[in-house]
Design an enzyme around this catalytic site. Structure first.
Site, PDB file in Angstrom:
ATOM      1  CB  VAL A  19      -0.962   0.006   1.223  1.00 54.59           C
ATOM      2  CG1 VAL A  19      -1.738   1.309   1.299  1.00 54.59           C
ATOM      3  CG2 VAL A  19      -1.904  -1.182   1.165  1.00 54.59           C
ATOM      4  CB  CYS A  20       4.075   2.038   1.710  1.00 54.65           C
ATOM      5  SG  CYS A  20       3.665   1.420   3.362  1.00 54.65           S
ATOM      6  N   PRO A  21       3.735   2.303  -1.450  1.00 57.47           N
ATOM      7  CG  PRO A  21       4.314   0.632  -2.976  1.00 57.47           C
ATOM      8  CD  PRO A  21       4.039   0.876  -1.520  1.00 57.47           C
TER       9      PRO A  21
END
Length: 187
Positions: A46-48
């Site tokens: 999810v972070c990118p």
């Protein structure tokens, strides 16, 4: 305990920005609006998507007088490697703070004790270094950077217009409220 209304605590961390390593302290968060977005870890899922979305709003946020920082408990070296290997992260031009000391996520109360990771947290800090917005998400819930833009607009309006507040769903240019005894029970 809430961090809302508190001044950013002292810290020193290394960061990656535009091919260089830079040092960041609480002093970097003064003199302009600051958006600080914590995320759990580099090289994840999810972070990118979030950091790429934040990059898409970066010019808008800068035009609004805000500087953007992302932060995780990874090192600045890891940020550089991620930047060089991920198409999404390769687009990022704002400062990516690395804090393996865990000081920054502890200061903002997003540190996952015993895990060495930060929760997904967004903070809007005013030019005096005072935290005006704190928004924390579970790991699987990604943020929408356009919402950060809207929250910054409201925070700036309230900061620049003492005695006025922004009601639910407030948009720039719409009516605000002036709290008084005359409004009690009439909204």
């Amino acid at each position: 305990m809430s961090v809302i209304g508190t001044t950013v605590k002292p810290f020193t961390a290394q960061a990656y920005k535009n091919g260089e390593f830079v040092e960041v302290t609480e002093e970097n968060f003064k003199g302009q609006w600051t958006i600080l977005c914590f995320y759990p870890a580099d090289f994840t899922f999810v972070c990118p998507t979030e950091l790429e979305d934040l990059q898409e709003e970066y010019d808008t946020l800068k035009e609004m007088g805000a500087e953007v920082y992302s932060a995780s408990t990874d090192t600045h070296f890891t940020h550089k490697a991620w930047h060089e290997t991920s198409d999404a992260i390769g687009k990022v031009t704002y400062t990516m703070i690395g804090d393996p000391s865990l000081t920054l996520p502890a200061n903002f109360e997003v540190l996952r004790e015993g895990q060495g990771l930060a929760d997904r947290g967004t903070f809007i800090i005013d030019p005096d270094g005072v935290i005006q917005v704190a928004d924390i998400h579970a790991e699987g819930i990604g943020r929408d950077a356009s919402v950060i833009v809207e929250k910054l607009k409201a925070a700036q309006y309230v900061h620049n217009n003492p005695g006025e507040v922004c009601p639910a769903k407030w948009k720039e240019g719409s009516e605000t409220l002036k709290p008084s005894i005359d409004l009690v029970g009439k909204i």
